[in-house]
Design an enzyme around this catalytic site. Structure first.
Site, PDB file in Angstrom:
ATOM      1  N   ARG A   1      21.304 -39.090  28.603  1.00  0.00           N
ATOM      2  CA  ARG A   1      21.997 -38.089  27.799  1.00  0.00           C
ATOM      3  C   ARG A   1      23.208 -38.727  27.125  1.00  0.00           C
ATOM      4  O   ARG A   1      23.866 -39.596  27.720  1.00  0.00           O
ATOM      5  CB  ARG A   1      22.445 -36.973  28.737  1.00  0.00           C
ATOM      6  CG  ARG A   1      23.194 -35.832  28.100  1.00  0.00           C
ATOM      7  CD  ARG A   1      22.303 -34.989  27.275  1.00  0.00           C
ATOM      8  NE  ARG A   1      22.863 -33.660  27.047  1.00  0.00           N
ATOM      9  CZ  ARG A   1      22.401 -32.838  26.110  1.00  0.00           C
ATOM     10  NH1 ARG A   1      21.399 -33.197  25.319  1.00  0.00           N
ATOM     11  NH2 ARG A   1      22.930 -31.628  25.954  1.00  0.00           N
TER      12      ARG A   1
ATOM     13  N   THR B   1      14.734 -31.618  18.912  1.00  0.00           N
ATOM     14  CA  THR B   1      14.224 -32.178  20.173  1.00  0.00           C
ATOM     15  C   THR B   1      12.707 -32.418  20.120  1.00  0.00           C
ATOM     16  O   THR B   1      11.995 -31.747  19.372  1.00  0.00           O
ATOM     17  CB  THR B   1      14.537 -31.165  21.291  1.00  0.00           C
ATOM     18  OG1 THR B   1      15.934 -30.970  21.267  1.00  0.00           O
ATOM     19  CG2 THR B   1      14.057 -31.610  22.640  1.00  0.00           C
TER      20      THR B   1
ATOM     21  N   ASN C   1      19.606 -33.166  18.988  1.00  0.00           N
ATOM     22  CA  ASN C   1      20.067 -31.781  19.078  1.00  0.00           C
ATOM     23  C   ASN C   1      19.522 -30.990  17.904  1.00  0.00           C
ATOM     24  O   ASN C   1      18.380 -30.577  17.925  1.00  0.00           O
ATOM     25  CB  ASN C   1      21.583 -31.666  19.192  1.00  0.00           C
ATOM     26  CG  ASN C   1      21.980 -30.279  19.665  1.00  0.00           C
ATOM     27  OD1 ASN C   1      21.188 -29.628  20.348  1.00  0.00           O
ATOM     28  ND2 ASN C   1      23.150 -29.813  19.318  1.00  0.00           N
TER      29      ASN C   1
ATOM     30  N   ASP D   1      26.541 -29.092  22.263  1.00  0.00           N
ATOM     31  CA  ASP D   1      26.012 -28.582  23.540  1.00  0.00           C
ATOM     32  C   ASP D   1      27.111 -28.378  24.585  1.00  0.00           C
ATOM     33  O   ASP D   1      26.877 -27.782  25.631  1.00  0.00           O
ATOM     34  CB  ASP D   1      24.951 -29.540  24.104  1.00  0.00           C
ATOM     35  CG  ASP D   1      23.554 -29.205  23.583  1.00  0.00           C
ATOM     36  OD1 ASP D   1      23.396 -28.166  22.925  1.00  0.00           O
ATOM     37  OD2 ASP D   1      22.623 -29.991  23.841  1.00  0.00           O
TER      38      ASP D   1
ATOM     39  N   SER E   1      19.422 -28.234  28.107  1.00  0.00           N
ATOM     40  CA  SER E   1      18.332 -27.377  28.595  1.00  0.00           C
ATOM     41  C   SER E   1      17.018 -28.151  28.674  1.00  0.00           C
ATOM     42  O   SER E   1      15.984 -27.560  28.999  1.00  0.00           O
ATOM     43  CB  SER E   1      18.127 -26.190  27.656  1.00  0.00           C
ATOM     44  OG  SER E   1      19.298 -25.437  27.557  1.00  0.00           O
TER      45      SER E   1
HETATM   46  O1  DON Z   1      19.899 -30.653  25.267  1.00  0.00           O
HETATM   47  C1  DON Z   1      19.676 -29.549  24.799  1.00  0.00           C
HETATM   48  O2  DON Z   1      19.499 -28.559  25.475  1.00  0.00           O
HETATM   49  C2  DON Z   1      19.598 -29.404  23.287  1.00  0.00           C
HETATM   50  N1  DON Z   1      20.364 -30.433  22.680  1.00  0.00           N
HETATM   51  C3  DON Z   1      18.156 -29.434  22.865  1.00  0.00           C
HETATM   52  C4  DON Z   1      17.993 -29.261  21.372  1.00  0.00           C
HETATM   53  C5  DON Z   1      16.658 -28.781  20.976  1.00  0.00           C
HETATM   54  O3  DON Z   1      15.793 -28.558  21.767  1.00  0.00           O
HETATM   55  C6  DON Z   1      16.468 -28.552  19.514  1.00  0.00           C
HETATM   56  N2  DON Z   1      15.080 -28.375  19.219  1.00  0.00           N
HETATM   57  N3  DON Z   1      14.384 -27.526  18.991  1.00  0.00           N
END
Ligand code: DON
Length: 564
Positions: free
Chosen positions: A98, A374, A394, A416, A446
């Site tokens: 991360r 994502t 993100n 986030d 998430s």
């Molecule tokens: O880590 C996370 O929860 C978010 N940055 C995920 C972003 C995401 O899933 C965007 N896509 N649809």
């Protein structure tokens, strides 16, 4: 007559015991291995690596770097993610790569002098990025488990970046969606527009600078990104544009092995991501709550089933906002949150006929500790080694910043964090102290890369994008297989719904829910909001009858699964 009656009774018994899916949609299958990702080019390259004798981690590295070229809205080297690895000996490992807040980051960095959030400051431009983790993560996974040489795994991505790939209709749309933002940053405009014009299906997208950066990573490993020319170019561009990431931040970045988050659901072992993702914890809270009743008997996506799910989700996301953050910085009450007793208490707080109001549902542990676009791919190889990987920038195309001279598209992951207590991020999630910004801290995620075992054998690999909706998407795919007897294609394609405590409404997929189900939910007191799509799952499932792997990629975003 009597026989007829007995026969009907048997049929009714069979129907209620083994839910029958309306259509028999077939997934892809093969006895050696499988790859499911959001992009056909990446899936093919992953499968080739398996066929050449590479293991699942080798294939994951090749898929990860390829997606950074062919699926730039989420595939990345400028972002971060999480990977669950299963070895052929049935051991599980969780890798955290991360992004981290840069050393100069601080709690109120996105607020003006009146403590109001400065619009788009955490989502667009240089200030939105955390220190990227992807290169360190893929390198570390390969260092520990890889079999084929590192340079071989980067070669396909380098060649595609250098020679280009053809844009299809789906990619035309996703590039078009961020077109205006690309024009704001000269290096982004140079890569993702055609001299300032939109790209169209059939055009070739060539990324020469990215190819050079990938070559440095191929030749020098993490040093090709976190030090030397690449690091200098990132730090220089950051300094010129009020960004925070320095060469020291890059040099300090480490991917970390974490203890996987493990729990049981109806006798299946679930292995998922611990903090700094909320994925595993929220997944456990939801499924543990539902385990208190026979969900399969309620009928798939009936209003009674959706109501119970939503009430379980409401509580779990209230807990997420209060308790969850980077466990290196705050103490997260993991054991309490995933305990079966806590789930039972939450289950009995649900009224089976009426929706609660989120304003009346609060984070529920009795003893609060003191302080507290994502993309996913799933891969399994011939020896049962497996990878479940979710990584991201993100937002779609992240911060929209390409670092000049590198081709690297940067993340906007700082959004986030809880940038102000109670302020909703781009996924409508609110947070608190546990997820406040601190230098070097990882922002709460998430992302929920997950594996499932049955009798200590690998049973399923699953994950999805979708921000806050990732967790509920993964939970529904698991339940579709375990509780409703679906195959992996049916489970992935079945219509999804989502509730996250706040905002207090159920989101549901536009084409999937009969009007009487929606009306029943309204009568129970639920608010509803239609949405085009939830999640984009890429999953693999063991078919014990035919002794082979089955795989499926959600067709929503043009994904593709292959098996052999
Ligand atoms: O880590 C996370 O929860 C978010 N940055 C995920 C972003 C995401 O899933 C965007 N896509 N649809």
């Amino acid at each position: 007559m009597i026989l007829n009656g007995v026969f009907s009774a048997i049929i009714i018994l069979i129907l209620s015991t083994f839910p029958v899916s309306a259509a028999q949609k077939k997934p892809v299958y093969g006895s050696h291995g499988a790859v499911a990702s959001a992009d056909i080019i990446a899936t093919r390259i992953g499968l080739d690596i398996l066929k050449q004798g590479g293991n699942a981690v080798d294939a994951a590295v090749a898929v990860g770097f390829t997606l950074a070229v062919t699926y730039p809205q989420a595939g990345n080297i400028g972002g971060g993610g999480f990977m669950i690895v299963r070895t052929g000996n049935n051991e599980f490992y969780a890798l955290d790569y991360r992004e981290k807040a840069p050393a100069a980051a601080h709690r109120d960095m996105y607020l003006d002098e009146n403590k109001n959030v400065i619009e788009a400051s955490s989502t667009l431009g240089y200030l939105a990025s955390g220190v990227p983790g992807t290169v360190a993560g893929l390198y570390e996974a390969h260092r520990r488990f890889g079999k084929l040489p590192w340079n071989k795994l980067l070669q396909p991505a380098i060649e595609i970046a250098e020679n280009g790939f053809e844009i299809n209709r789906y990619k035309e749309n996703s590039l078009g969606y961020r077109y205006e933002k690309f024009l704001l940053f000269p290096a982004t405009k140079a890569v993702f527009t055609k001299n300032g014009e939109k790209y169209h299906a059939g055009d070739l997208l060539v990324q020469k600078d990215l190819a050079e950066t990938l070559k440095r990573i191929r030749d020098k490993g993490t040093d090709g990104f976190y030090s030397g020319k690449t690091a200098e170019l990132i730090a220089e561009a950051m300094a010129e544009n009020n960004g925070l990431i320095t060469e020291e931040d890059l040099a300090d970045y480490n991917a970390k092995w974490r203890e996987p988050l493990e729990f049981e659901y109806r006798g299946y072992g679930i292995i998922s991501m611990p903090p700094p993702s909320s994925g595993g914890l929220v997944l456990a809270e939801i499924l543990n709550t539902l385990e208190n009743t026979d969900i399969g008997r309620l009928g798939h996506n009936s209003s009674a089933m959706i109501h119970l799910w939503v009430e379980a989700e409401r509580q779990a996301y209230a807990d997420r906002a209060e308790y969850m953050g980077d466990a290196d910085f705050v103490s997260v009450p993991v054991a309490e949150l995933i305990s079966k007793e806590y789930a039972k208490q939450n289950f009995y707080n649900i009224d089976p006929y009426f929706a609660r109001k989120s304003e009346n549902v609060h984070a529920g542990l009795k003893q609060i500790p003191e302080h507290v676009e994502t993309t996913h791919f799933s891969i399994v190889d011939e020896n049962g080694m497996a990878v479940s990987n979710t990584y991201t920038l993100n937002g779609s195309f992240g911060s929209c910043v390409v670092i000049p001279g590198t081709g690297i598209l940067m993340n906007n992951e700082m959004d986030d964090f809880s940038i102000k207590p109670g302020y909703a991020n781009m996924f409508g999630l609110i947070g608190n102290e546990a997820n406040a910004i601190e230098a070097g801290k990882r922002m709460l995620s998430s992302m929920t890369p997950t594996m499932v075992t049955r009798n200590d054998s690998l049973f399923m690999i699953v994950g999805s994008p979708g921000g806050s909706t990732i967790i509920t998407t993964v939970a529904q795919v698991l339940s579709n297989v375990i509780d409703h007897g679906m195959n992996i294609r049916e489970a992935v394609e079945a219509p999804k719904f989502h509730h996250q405590w706040l905002p207090d409404y159920i989101r549901y997929e536009r084409l999937g829910f009969p009007v009487d189900v929606l009306n029943n939910l309204r009568n129970m007191g639920h608010q509803l909001q239609k949405t085009d799509a939830l999640g984009d799952t890429h999953a693999v499932l063991w078919d014990n009858k035919h002794k082979e792997w089955t795989a499926w990629s959600d067709p929503k975003k043009n994904g593709q699964a292959l098996a052999y």
